[in-house]
Design a protein around this motif. Structure first.
Motif, mmCIF file in Angstrom:
data_model
loop_
_atom_site.group_PDB
_atom_site.id
_atom_site.type_symbol
_atom_site.label_atom_id
_atom_site.label_comp_id
_atom_site.label_asym_id
_atom_site.label_seq_id
_atom_site.Cartn_x
_atom_site.Cartn_y
_atom_site.Cartn_z
ATOM 1 N N GLU A 134 -21.689 28.522 15.468
ATOM 2 C CA GLU A 134 -21.444 27.263 16.174
ATOM 3 C C GLU A 134 -20.465 26.406 15.877
ATOM 4 O O GLU A 134 -19.630 25.978 16.735
ATOM 5 N N SER A 135 -20.030 26.318 14.544
ATOM 6 C CA SER A 135 -18.825 25.695 13.898
ATOM 7 C C SER A 135 -17.336 26.169 14.521
ATOM 8 O O SER A 135 -16.661 25.568 14.706
ATOM 9 N N ARG A 137 -17.258 28.007 17.117
ATOM 10 C CA ARG A 137 -17.174 28.006 18.587
ATOM 11 C C ARG A 137 -16.507 26.322 18.990
ATOM 12 O O ARG A 137 -15.586 26.293 19.729
ATOM 13 N N LEU A 138 -16.939 25.239 18.050
ATOM 14 C CA LEU A 138 -16.525 24.021 18.607
ATOM 15 C C LEU A 138 -15.050 24.056 17.815
ATOM 16 O O LEU A 138 -14.333 23.229 18.620
ATOM 17 N N ASP A 203 -18.576 13.238 12.823
ATOM 18 C CA ASP A 203 -19.285 14.641 12.505
ATOM 19 C C ASP A 203 -19.594 14.930 11.205
ATOM 20 O O ASP A 203 -20.717 15.023 10.672
ATOM 21 N N ASP A 306 -22.326 16.482 25.789
ATOM 22 C CA ASP A 306 -21.853 17.454 24.656
ATOM 23 C C ASP A 306 -20.365 17.509 24.649
ATOM 24 O O ASP A 306 -19.592 17.111 25.715
ATOM 25 N N ARG A 307 -19.848 17.932 23.439
ATOM 26 C CA ARG A 307 -18.595 17.639 23.112
ATOM 27 C C ARG A 307 -17.650 18.766 24.193
ATOM 28 O O ARG A 307 -18.120 19.759 24.298
#
Ligand code: ADP
Length: 361
Positions: A134-135, A137-138, A203, A306-307
């Protein structure tokens, strides 16, 4: 059977190894009333224990040695030593004192603990892998979004600067136009970079908020001053139906309001009206920004916070980063409030956020 059942129930309740090894000795004592229950794990060379009789730390090397040597349950008097394994590999040792169970039952308990440890490690690995994914992907979304959004203003700045340098521009008016492009596009880059920094700080919970008594009218006014272009292209009406004090960080709250104002302007026709309203609803001051713009499809309403989410239809046409609403939502939540949208495609949107009222206000 009863002991095994109650132990397995305890062990399934925990998904992480550290909690599990701490809970197992307690669960064994609870289920069997043994004098001592000790788990030794080879990997972290530690003793976890419960019961009235304690095993001293000096026994650790001895336990370590036994953990790697014992293959089956060993019984000496009322003391059991049960190997814990991962597959066939030794993982640790369970030592129980003051118990009258059969060796078979102890073997079953050892097997149950080994399987629970495997399960907890596997769950931990999955959670860790998912968090990393996830990190990643972000991070790549952030890079994509920033590079894409940087390219347009940089191309305009480069173009305008090249013309200014290579040609003798006669008219003052043309020269000013090129300089204005450079000025405005640099502002755009600046905003993009600040938003990215702000988002990563929010964050990492690295922002410091300065909570004080705040007048929402002032916040709205200063937000309008920050984005004067909105007022130049749209009539903006402010209706302070109910005005009460809130405790908030003025600067951060201003960002939320100006983000909503800019969105209302960006996603609606020139000259269409924008209305800002404040009301009080069950202990919260609710501020809404309504536009009569393009609206948001119902399935997208849950995604826009969502971001980096941007409705695909405006991805190319209207400039933006997809960071504004997620930053705003994080700010509002840091104040103990919530943010929502009501919208209908083709008719317009109302974005509202709530902030708790100042006590006794
Ligand atoms: P940005 O505007 O930079 O794309 P935001 O996080 O502020 O990023 O908004 C995310 C998305 O939500 C926008 O790309 C747009 O699709 C949608 N959106 C936000 N505000 C409005 C609005 N007032 N009307 C219609 N769509 C909106």
């Amino acid at each position: 059977m009863e002991t095994l059942f109650s132990l397995s129930r305890e062990m399934l309740a925990t998904d992480n190894v550290a909690e599990l090894v701490a809970a197992v000795p307690r669960a064994i004592i609870g289920a069997t009333h043994a004098r001592a229950a000790v788990i030794y794990l080879i990997e972290d060379d530690r003793i976890y224990q419960a019961g009235t009789e304690q095993v001293a730390d000096v026994e650790r090397p001895h336990l370590r040695q036994q953990a790697s040597q014992i293959n089956a349950v060993e019984k000496t008097g009322d003391e059991f030593r049960v190997p814990l394994k991962v597959g066939v590999k030794p993982r640790g040792l369970l030592l129980v004192r003051g118990l009258t169970l059969s060796s078979d039952a102890m073997e079953a308990i050892g097997g149950l603990i080994s399987v629970s440890l495997d399960r907890a490690s596997a769950l931990e690995n999955v959670a860790h892998a998912e968090a990393t994914k996830e990190s990643e992907r972000l991070r790549s979304l952030m890079i994509d979004s920033i590079t894409h959004e940087l390219r347009t203003p940089l191309t305009s700045i480069k173009g305008a600067a090249s013309i200014l340098l290579s040609t003798q521009i006669e008219k003052e008016e043309d020269r000013r136009e090129l300089l204005t492009i450079i000025d405005e596009e640099s502002d755009r880059i600046n905003k993009l970079v600040s938003q990215a920094v702000e988002m990563s700080q929010l964050d990492a919970m690295q922002v410091h908020m300065n909570f004080e008594r705040v007048d929402i009218e002032e916040v709205i006014k200063s937000a309008q001053e920050d984005c004067t272009w909105v007022g130049e292209h749209h009539p903006v009406e402010v209706r302070l139906q109910q005005k009460r004090d809130i405790v908030a960080d003025q600067e951060f709250l201003k960002k939320v309001v100006s983000n909503l104002l800019e969105n209302a302007a960006k996603y609606s026709e020139d000259q269409s009206p924008i209305v800002v309203t404040t009301t009080v609803e069950s202990g919260f001051l609710v501020t809404s920004v309504a536009d009569k713009g393009i609206g948001i499809d119902s399935h997208e309403q849950g995604l826009i916070f969502d971001r980096f989410y941007r409705a695909p239809m405006h991805n190319q046409r209207i400039s933006g980063t997809g960071m504004g609403l997620s930053i705003s939502k994080a700010i509002v939540e840091a104040h103990g409030g919530t943010m929502q949208v009501i919208s209908r495609l083709g008719e317009g949107s109302v974005f509202s956020f709530s902030i708790p009222l100042k006590p006794n206000s």
